[in-house]
Scaffold this motif. Structure first.
Motif, PDB file in Angstrom:
ATOM      1  N   GLY A  84       0.822  -1.198   0.000  1.00 55.77           N
ATOM      2  CA  GLY A  84       0.000   0.000   0.000  1.00 55.77           C
ATOM      3  C   GLY A  84       0.864   1.260   0.000  1.00 55.77           C
ATOM      4  N   GLU A  85       0.178   2.389  -0.014  1.00 56.91           N
ATOM      5  CA  GLU A  85       0.852   3.682  -0.029  1.00 56.91           C
ATOM      6  C   GLU A  85       0.821   4.267   1.371  1.00 56.91           C
ATOM      7  OE1 GLU A  85       0.057   8.180  -1.759  1.00 56.91           O
ATOM      8  OE2 GLU A  85      -0.672   6.449  -2.901  1.00 56.91           O
ATOM      9  N   ASP A 100      -6.814   2.743  -2.998  1.00 56.05           N
ATOM     10  CA  ASP A 100      -7.880   3.611  -3.491  1.00 56.05           C
ATOM     11  C   ASP A 100      -9.211   3.409  -2.788  1.00 56.05           C
ATOM     12  OD1 ASP A 100      -8.135   1.082  -4.453  1.00 56.05           O
ATOM     13  OD2 ASP A 100      -8.780   1.670  -6.470  1.00 56.05           O
ATOM     14  N   ARG A 101      -9.334   2.354  -1.914  1.00 55.87           N
ATOM     15  CA  ARG A 101     -10.630   2.105  -1.290  1.00 55.87           C
ATOM     16  C   ARG A 101     -10.578   1.996   0.232  1.00 55.87           C
ATOM     17  NH1 ARG A 101     -12.738  -3.090  -4.459  1.00 55.87           N
ATOM     18  NH2 ARG A 101     -10.548  -3.644  -4.114  1.00 55.87           N
ATOM     19  N   SER A 102      -9.454   1.656   0.827  1.00 60.31           N
ATOM     20  CA  SER A 102      -9.422   1.391   2.259  1.00 60.31           C
ATOM     21  C   SER A 102      -8.140   1.951   2.872  1.00 60.31           C
ATOM     22  CB  SER A 102      -9.492  -0.126   2.540  1.00 60.31           C
ATOM     23  OG  SER A 102     -10.663  -0.675   1.981  1.00 60.31           O
ATOM     24  N   VAL A 103      -8.189   2.056   4.216  1.00 55.35           N
ATOM     25  CA  VAL A 103      -7.053   2.518   5.001  1.00 55.35           C
ATOM     26  C   VAL A 103      -6.827   1.530   6.139  1.00 55.35           C
ATOM     27  CG1 VAL A 103      -6.126   4.370   6.443  1.00 55.35           C
ATOM     28  CG2 VAL A 103      -7.505   4.934   4.449  1.00 55.35           C
ATOM     29  N   LEU A 104      -5.567   1.154   6.347  1.00 57.93           N
ATOM     30  CA  LEU A 104      -5.198   0.232   7.417  1.00 57.93           C
ATOM     31  C   LEU A 104      -4.207   0.947   8.326  1.00 57.93           C
ATOM     32  CD1 LEU A 104      -5.079  -2.565   8.779  1.00 57.93           C
ATOM     33  CD2 LEU A 104      -3.280  -3.187   7.149  1.00 57.93           C
ATOM     34  N   SER A 105      -4.550   1.046   9.620  1.00 54.35           N
ATOM     35  CA  SER A 105      -3.654   1.662  10.583  1.00 54.35           C
ATOM     36  C   SER A 105      -2.499   0.728  10.889  1.00 54.35           C
ATOM     37  CB  SER A 105      -4.391   2.017  11.874  1.00 54.35           C
ATOM     38  OG  SER A 105      -5.412   2.960  11.617  1.00 54.35           O
TER      39      SER A 105
END
Length: 520
Positions: free
Chosen positions: A35-36, A55-60
């Motif tokens: 991921g970015e 482009d769709r989700s975020v992971l901490s």
């Protein structure tokens, strides 16, 4: 009302939270996530908190302090990476996150994009400008090398320096690969610059930052901002020798000189001693030969010049003869001069007897007394005359006399003012009458009164009055001036003679004056 009975098991908040935590850790024990990097936070605890996103989700994610010090690359916002770790939950906030053990760029393309962005940023600050670069010293006495002390690079550098020109080499040991390599290289550059000239550790005259070849990940430490800024701020000329000839890093752009290899850096830093000695010997021979030719040429010129000069005894012969002549006549001249001055003295001594001097002094004293008495009498007479004149003026200058003179002057001034007013009014009346007469004369001579009696003035297209009908051509433009305005007209004529002018349009807003006939 009775309570509703149910067979569903009851859990406490902690029980359900830790049950979910165990389930997620069992299902995602060890994962790699691409991921970015988004938000990045570095609190004082040393841990790193960040977001991995697509482009769709975020992971901490979190990187504990121990793992953060071992990262190959430092996380930067916008960098695409592959994170390795495990998924777990944070029961205190009912959220899940990834505990990251290691980070690596997601391919060389991501690193190159980050490298290009960093290059543009540092270039905009002027760290790569040519005017910042310093020339290398022609013959350094001490060379500082920032590299690994155990690799082949330092051996190649020392071997080449020993072959070309043995001199003092200082090595600042650093790690040239890994997560701490950039900071260690930057500290090495700044450490050499911090040495004081003349101190216990000699300060290098030139620095070499060297490392062998490798991939972009292996050389990434030399692309860090700390290394580039340390190289740009170095007061000691710096040679960059990182990688092979085809490899390049940001320190190459900030360094004063880039060498294709570490061996090439040693060749740039020191000359060949044998070549220097041969050059010195050649120039020494040329200098000696030039000196010999110069001395020989000057000796020849000196001999030629000395041959043209007369002998010293010949130069002094005439002055010596003149000196002898004057010396012989000097004694006789002194005797004659002494006799003459003695005679003059005796003559004056006879005239200057004490009795004569006493008589002259007495007469001069008497003359002085008489002159003083005459001056005193003259001064008394002058003072008496001035006093009488002053007393006469004082009698005439009484306050009453001054007041009388002032009154007479005031009355005279008032009379002159009245006369001036009367003369001014009379002259003004005369000039007004004269102006009225000129105005009446001008009015009587003006052609405007003639126009008022029914006549007209015909002018051609240049504005000049027309005095003859023969001077008007057929079709000529005319302007007819009447008492109340001007109209434009065109002249008409045939074989029988001229015809009346045809009126075109009025020149004023009062309409055409058709009642006036032609002058022709």
């Amino acid at each position: 009302m009775s309570e509703t009975q149910s067979n569903v098991a009851e859990f406490s908040v902690s029980e359900i939270s830790f049950s979910i935590k165990r389930t997620m850790e069992d299902a995602f024990g060890y994962v790699r996530v691409r991921g970015e990097l988004g938000r990045i936070s570095r609190p004082g605890s040393g841990h790193i908190y960040l977001d991995l996103k697509d482009d769709r989700s975020v992971l901490s994610g979190v990187i504990w302090r121990g793992a953060a010090s071992k990262l190959k690359i430092q996380p930067e916002q916008g960098l695409e990476v592959i994170a390795t770790g495990k998924i777990t939950t944070f029961p205190g906030q009912s959220k899940y996150q990834m505990v990251i053990d290691s980070l690596e760029p997601a391919g060389a393309g991501a690193l190159m994009a980050l490298l290009e962005e960093r290059k543009k940023k540092l270039a905009a600050e002027g760290l790569f400008a040519e005017e910042r670069k310093r020339p290398l010293p022609p013959l350094p006495s001490v060379i500082g090398v920032v590299t690994s002390p155990t690799g082949a690079v330092i051996r190649d550098i020392l071997h080449r320096i020993t072959d070309r020109f043995p001199l003092h080499v200082l090595v600042w040991p650093v790690r040239v690969q890994g997560e701490t390599s950039g900071a260690e290289v930057a500290n090495g550059i700044r450490g050499f610059n911090a040495l004081q000239p003349g101190g216990p550790i000699p300060r290098p005259d030139v620095l070499i930052v060297a490392r062998g070849g490798g991939s972009i990940e292996d050389l990434w430490g030399f692309n860090e901002e700390a290394v580039v800024r340390a190289a740009a701020d170095s007061q000691i000329p710096l040679i960059s020798a990182v990688g092979h000839e085809t490899d390049w890093t940001l320190i190459d752009l900030a360094a004063d000189l880039r060498a294709p290899t570490p061996t090439g850096a040693a060749e740039f830093a020191v000359p060949v001693k044998a070549e220097l000695m041969a050059m010195v010997d050649d120039r020494s021979r040329r200098l000696n030969s030039g000196l010999v030719r110069f001395v020989t040429s000057r000796r020849t010129e000196l001999r030629a010049a000395s041959a043209a000069l007369p002998a010293p005894q010949d130069l002094l012969a005439l002055p010596r003869q003149k000196f002898d002549t004057l010396a012989s006549s000097l004694e006789r001249a002194l005797i004659v001069s002494t006799r003459t001055h003695r005679t003059h003295y005796q003559n004056f001594a006879g005239r200057l007897s004490p009795l004569l001097l006493s008589r002259l002094s007495t007469k001069a004293r008497q003359d002085l007394v008489q002159a003083s008495e005459r001056k005193q009498r003259a001064l008394q007479v002058a003072v008496s005359q001035k006093r009488h004149a002053f007393e006469a003026l004082a009698v005439r200058l009484t306050p009453a006399r001054l007041a009388q003179q002032t009154t007479l002057g005031t009355e005279r001034l008032s009379g002159l003012g009245d006369r001036l007013d009367r003369a001014y009014l009379a002259r003004l009346s005369q000039e007004k009458a004269r102006l009225d007469g000129l105005q009446k004369l001008l009015k009587s001579l003006s052609y405007k009164d003639v126009l008022a009696r029914g006549y007209a003035v015909v002018r051609d297209d240049s504005g000049q009055p027309v005095r003859s009908a023969a001077a008007i051509a057929s079709g000529a433009a005319l302007a007819i001036e009447l008492a109340d305005g001007t109209v434009d007209a065109v002249a008409l004529s045939d074989s029988a003679g001229p015809k009346p002018a045809k009126v075109k349009k009025p020149a004023t807003g009062k309409g055409p004056a058709t009642s006036q006939g032609s002058l022709f």
